[in-house]
Design a protein around this motif. Sequence first.
Motif, PDB file in Angstrom:
ATOM      1  N   ASN A  10       0.571  -0.986   0.004  1.00  0.00           N
ATOM      2  CA  ASN A  10       0.004   0.156   0.105  1.00  0.00           C
ATOM      3  C   ASN A  10       0.870   1.255  -0.072  1.00  0.00           C
ATOM      4  O   ASN A  10       0.370   2.212   0.229  1.00  0.00           O
ATOM      5  CB  ASN A  10      -1.064   0.051   1.401  1.00  0.00           C
ATOM      6  N   ASP A  11       2.168   1.098  -0.072  1.00  0.00           N
ATOM      7  CA  ASP A  11       3.051   2.413  -0.172  1.00  0.00           C
ATOM      8  C   ASP A  11       3.327   2.630  -1.509  1.00  0.00           C
ATOM      9  O   ASP A  11       3.626   1.703  -2.424  1.00  0.00           O
ATOM     10  CB  ASP A  11       4.267   1.987   0.630  1.00  0.00           C
ATOM     11  N   THR A  12       3.861   4.136  -1.942  1.00  0.00           N
ATOM     12  CA  THR A  12       4.175   4.505  -3.092  1.00  0.00           C
ATOM     13  C   THR A  12       5.605   4.660  -2.680  1.00  0.00           C
ATOM     14  O   THR A  12       5.942   5.614  -2.013  1.00  0.00           O
ATOM     15  CB  THR A  12       3.587   5.785  -3.359  1.00  0.00           C
ATOM     16  N   ILE A  13       6.388   4.066  -3.550  1.00  0.00           N
ATOM     17  CA  ILE A  13       7.856   4.239  -3.456  1.00  0.00           C
ATOM     18  C   ILE A  13       8.483   5.069  -4.672  1.00  0.00           C
ATOM     19  O   ILE A  13       8.067   4.681  -5.822  1.00  0.00           O
ATOM     20  CB  ILE A  13       8.656   2.935  -3.464  1.00  0.00           C
ATOM     21  N   SER A  14       9.225   6.123  -4.234  1.00  0.00           N
ATOM     22  CA  SER A  14       9.667   6.906  -5.555  1.00  0.00           C
ATOM     23  C   SER A  14      11.224   7.353  -5.270  1.00  0.00           C
ATOM     24  O   SER A  14      11.480   7.086  -3.979  1.00  0.00           O
ATOM     25  CB  SER A  14       8.910   8.131  -5.792  1.00  0.00           C
ATOM     26  N   THR A  61      25.924  -0.720  -6.503  1.00  0.00           N
ATOM     27  CA  THR A  61      25.727  -1.124  -7.853  1.00  0.00           C
ATOM     28  C   THR A  61      25.652  -2.675  -7.880  1.00  0.00           C
ATOM     29  O   THR A  61      25.183  -3.140  -8.932  1.00  0.00           O
ATOM     30  CB  THR A  61      27.317  -1.079  -8.258  1.00  0.00           C
ATOM     31  N   ASP A  62      25.853  -3.259  -6.815  1.00  0.00           N
ATOM     32  CA  ASP A  62      25.454  -4.706  -6.705  1.00  0.00           C
ATOM     33  C   ASP A  62      23.903  -4.930  -6.068  1.00  0.00           C
ATOM     34  O   ASP A  62      23.749  -4.639  -4.813  1.00  0.00           O
ATOM     35  CB  ASP A  62      26.465  -5.445  -5.835  1.00  0.00           C
ATOM     36  N   VAL A  63      23.159  -5.756  -6.661  1.00  0.00           N
ATOM     37  CA  VAL A  63      21.879  -5.788  -6.497  1.00  0.00           C
ATOM     38  C   VAL A  63      21.691  -6.372  -4.937  1.00  0.00           C
ATOM     39  O   VAL A  63      20.815  -6.316  -4.287  1.00  0.00           O
ATOM     40  CB  VAL A  63      20.752  -6.303  -7.534  1.00  0.00           C
ATOM     41  N   ASP A  64      22.657  -7.440  -4.962  1.00  0.00           N
ATOM     42  CA  ASP A  64      22.622  -8.290  -3.653  1.00  0.00           C
ATOM     43  C   ASP A  64      23.553  -7.663  -2.514  1.00  0.00           C
ATOM     44  O   ASP A  64      23.415  -8.327  -1.485  1.00  0.00           O
ATOM     45  CB  ASP A  64      23.165  -9.638  -3.966  1.00  0.00           C
ATOM     46  N   GLU A  65      24.026  -6.492  -2.529  1.00  0.00           N
ATOM     47  CA  GLU A  65      24.736  -5.816  -1.434  1.00  0.00           C
ATOM     48  C   GLU A  65      23.797  -5.846  -0.281  1.00  0.00           C
ATOM     49  O   GLU A  65      22.781  -5.037  -0.527  1.00  0.00           O
ATOM     50  CB  GLU A  65      25.198  -4.615  -1.826  1.00  0.00           C
ATOM     51  N   LYS A  66      24.278  -6.108   0.913  1.00  0.00           N
ATOM     52  CA  LYS A  66      23.447  -5.988   2.136  1.00  0.00           C
ATOM     53  C   LYS A  66      23.371  -4.602   2.670  1.00  0.00           C
ATOM     54  O   LYS A  66      23.915  -4.306   3.733  1.00  0.00           O
ATOM     55  CB  LYS A  66      23.729  -7.060   2.897  1.00  0.00           C
ATOM     56  N   ILE A  67      22.934  -3.458   1.785  1.00  0.00           N
ATOM     57  CA  ILE A  67      22.716  -2.101   2.229  1.00  0.00           C
ATOM     58  C   ILE A  67      21.304  -1.777   1.855  1.00  0.00           C
ATOM     59  O   ILE A  67      20.925  -2.183   1.020  1.00  0.00           O
ATOM     60  CB  ILE A  67      23.752  -1.271   1.965  1.00  0.00           C
ATOM     61  N   GLY A  68      20.725  -1.037   2.645  1.00  0.00           N
ATOM     62  CA  GLY A  68      19.532  -0.511   2.431  1.00  0.00           C
ATOM     63  C   GLY A  68      19.577   0.713   1.384  1.00  0.00           C
ATOM     64  O   GLY A  68      20.536   1.099   0.981  1.00  0.00           O
ATOM     65  N   VAL A  69      18.313   1.104   1.015  1.00  0.00           N
ATOM     66  CA  VAL A  69      18.353   2.191  -0.034  1.00  0.00           C
ATOM     67  C   VAL A  69      17.438   3.345   0.463  1.00  0.00           C
ATOM     68  O   VAL A  69      16.454   3.045   1.010  1.00  0.00           O
ATOM     69  CB  VAL A  69      18.014   1.941  -1.389  1.00  0.00           C
ATOM     70  N   LEU A  70      18.078   4.686   0.378  1.00  0.00           N
ATOM     71  CA  LEU A  70      17.232   5.822   0.306  1.00  0.00           C
ATOM     72  C   LEU A  70      16.149   5.984  -0.532  1.00  0.00           C
ATOM     73  O   LEU A  70      16.620   5.712  -1.952  1.00  0.00           O
ATOM     74  CB  LEU A  70      18.153   7.128   0.328  1.00  0.00           C
ATOM     75  N   CYS A  71      14.909   6.477  -0.421  1.00  0.00           N
ATOM     76  CA  CYS A  71      13.919   6.724  -1.257  1.00  0.00           C
ATOM     77  C   CYS A  71      12.883   7.507  -0.577  1.00  0.00           C
ATOM     78  O   CYS A  71      13.014   8.087   0.390  1.00  0.00           O
ATOM     79  CB  CYS A  71      13.369   5.362  -1.554  1.00  0.00           C
ATOM     80  N   LEU A  72      11.666   7.884  -1.311  1.00  0.00           N
ATOM     81  CA  LEU A  72      10.479   8.448  -0.790  1.00  0.00           C
ATOM     82  C   LEU A  72       9.764   7.276  -0.818  1.00  0.00           C
ATOM     83  O   LEU A  72       9.339   6.491  -1.726  1.00  0.00           O
ATOM     84  CB  LEU A  72      10.001   9.684  -1.415  1.00  0.00           C
ATOM     85  N   LYS A  73       9.080   7.032   0.439  1.00  0.00           N
ATOM     86  CA  LYS A  73       8.004   6.381   0.772  1.00  0.00           C
ATOM     87  C   LYS A  73       6.653   7.157   1.084  1.00  0.00           C
ATOM     88  O   LYS A  73       6.750   7.780   2.264  1.00  0.00           O
ATOM     89  CB  LYS A  73       8.332   5.506   2.009  1.00  0.00           C
ATOM     90  N   ASN A  74       5.805   6.990   0.317  1.00  0.00           N
ATOM     91  CA  ASN A  74       4.546   7.859   0.473  1.00  0.00           C
ATOM     92  C   ASN A  74       4.930   9.555   0.512  1.00  0.00           C
ATOM     93  O   ASN A  74       4.544  10.102   1.509  1.00  0.00           O
ATOM     94  CB  ASN A  74       3.646   7.560   1.813  1.00  0.00           C
ATOM     95  N   ASP A  75       6.031   9.880  -0.277  1.00  0.00           N
ATOM     96  CA  ASP A  75       6.469  11.039  -0.524  1.00  0.00           C
ATOM     97  C   ASP A  75       7.148  11.393   0.914  1.00  0.00           C
ATOM     98  O   ASP A  75       7.591  12.748   0.962  1.00  0.00           O
ATOM     99  CB  ASP A  75       5.450  12.090  -0.818  1.00  0.00           C
ATOM    100  N   ARG A  76       7.570  10.547   1.692  1.00  0.00           N
ATOM    101  CA  ARG A  76       8.511  11.093   2.717  1.00  0.00           C
ATOM    102  C   ARG A  76       9.810  10.332   2.773  1.00  0.00           C
ATOM    103  O   ARG A  76       9.739   9.243   2.090  1.00  0.00           O
ATOM    104  CB  ARG A  76       7.794  10.706   4.110  1.00  0.00           C
ATOM    105  N   PRO A  77      10.931  11.153   3.140  1.00  0.00           N
ATOM    106  CA  PRO A  77      12.342  10.338   3.119  1.00  0.00           C
ATOM    107  C   PRO A  77      12.155   9.236   3.886  1.00  0.00           C
ATOM    108  O   PRO A  77      11.371   8.953   5.133  1.00  0.00           O
ATOM    109  CB  PRO A  77      13.218  11.198   3.885  1.00  0.00           C
TER     110      PRO A  77
END
Length: 452
Positions: free
Chosen positions: A63-67, A272-288
């Motif tokens: 139910n979340d919008t990720i951008s 760069t590696d899709v399997d690297e065990k680090i999270g990613v920054l994004c907007l979730k429901n327009d919030r950081p």
Amino acid sequence: MDQLPIRLAEAKLRMYEQQHVLEMLANLPEQDKNKLAAQILEIDFERIAKALAGRSETKKLNNDTISSIPFEDWEDFDQGEKAAYTEKGWELLRAGKAGVIVVAGGQGSRLDHDGPKGTLDIGLPSHKSLFQLQAERLLYLSRKAGKSIPWYIMTSPDNHEATKAFFHSLQYFGYPSKDCFFFQQNTMPALDHDGKLLLSEDGTLMLAPSGNGECFASLKRTGAIADMKQRGLEWLFYYNVDNALIKVADPAFIGLAASRNQMVATKVIEKTDVDEKIGVLCLKNDRPAVLEYNEIPSFIKDKRTNDGRLFYSLGHISIHLFKLNFIEEHADTDIPFHVASKKMKYMDAEGSIITPTEPNAYKLERFIFDFFPLADEVTVVQGTREEEFAPVKNKSGEDSPLSARKLVQSLHRSWLRTVGVSEEQLQGRDIEISPLISYNGEGLKAEDWSSD
Ligand code: UTP
């Protein structure tokens, strides 16, 4: 002996269906009963129930919008801009407006090192520990700024005394002890997969440090926020104890964050590696927001740009700057718990010690990045991986002491190459540059490195 706490604890255990602890309580010697009763009275069972109920929801983002989130790349600035931001950071350091928080309360279970993680020697020629590398980087900056940088060190009840003793035995690595503030983080009870409290060998409840997201609340509880205010700090540089390359209190990052003047800034690297065990920054429901690596659905994780790069590539490496106002404002904010299933040795109702071979326990943890959505905007700045990130998580293989040591030494070699030391001169030499000499490659001279 006052029986009231024991009666109250018994009632609470009945109410939350923890009969096995009730039996344990009944069988304990009198002097131990009060200790267990006090622990039980502290527990917020409603909060635990809420955390466990949300467990299965964490991996769904239906139910979340990720951008994508706007960011700036440090390398896109020209020399003049870089110098101006860096100078702004120095101004704040000189004025005593910036302090540092290291989160070092984790159990480091994957590393299996005998002692707090910060005491680890990753095998550099100098054999300096992670704590010493950090202390010396801070010392270098403090000396240059003419102002000591206050250092807040988050420990857990498991490693607090050992951490303090380590600093003490090494004279705080030359750091002023009055500027080292050790504070213990909060804990939560560990539970079995049926939501029953686990007991330790000594008949007390098993409590585990409940994540680096306890930082703000623990800073408040221990008086560290009051100390920060009294010192007139405005910005707190936050980092993980287990990054061997951490540029603690990086003036360039401080200056950029202060120029953008959001409540939170974070430094990221390109994933760069899709399997690297680090999270990613994004907007979730327009919030950081940060999506943790094991919680990212593959349609987000695998998404690529037209030129083949990862679409969500702003890798979260736990390097943040928080405004003190933000920390204070959110010290009591109830960010969610994440639930991890772990192997935990415990004592059963018959008093036998059980060493599980499979994960048997739920550990509840709060993550620092869950404060991000509470900021209207977060300043996101991308740095260079080779200069910023050498995690020490595992005993061997990737993200190990050996991989971290190689990254540190390879950066130091690159600094020397930049000032003109030739490949032949570097050949066969075990290079390490003390943070007391150079923080970021500055001040080095090729002639000092000639082999004759
Ligand atoms: P990790 O998530 O890598 O956990 O912590 P860890 O405890 O060090 O290691 P494992 O998972 O048991 O192997 C990231 C950072 O957050 C800190 C750690 O000390 C590390 O600097 N941390 C973690 C805390 O300060 N408190 C916690 O409760 C958990």
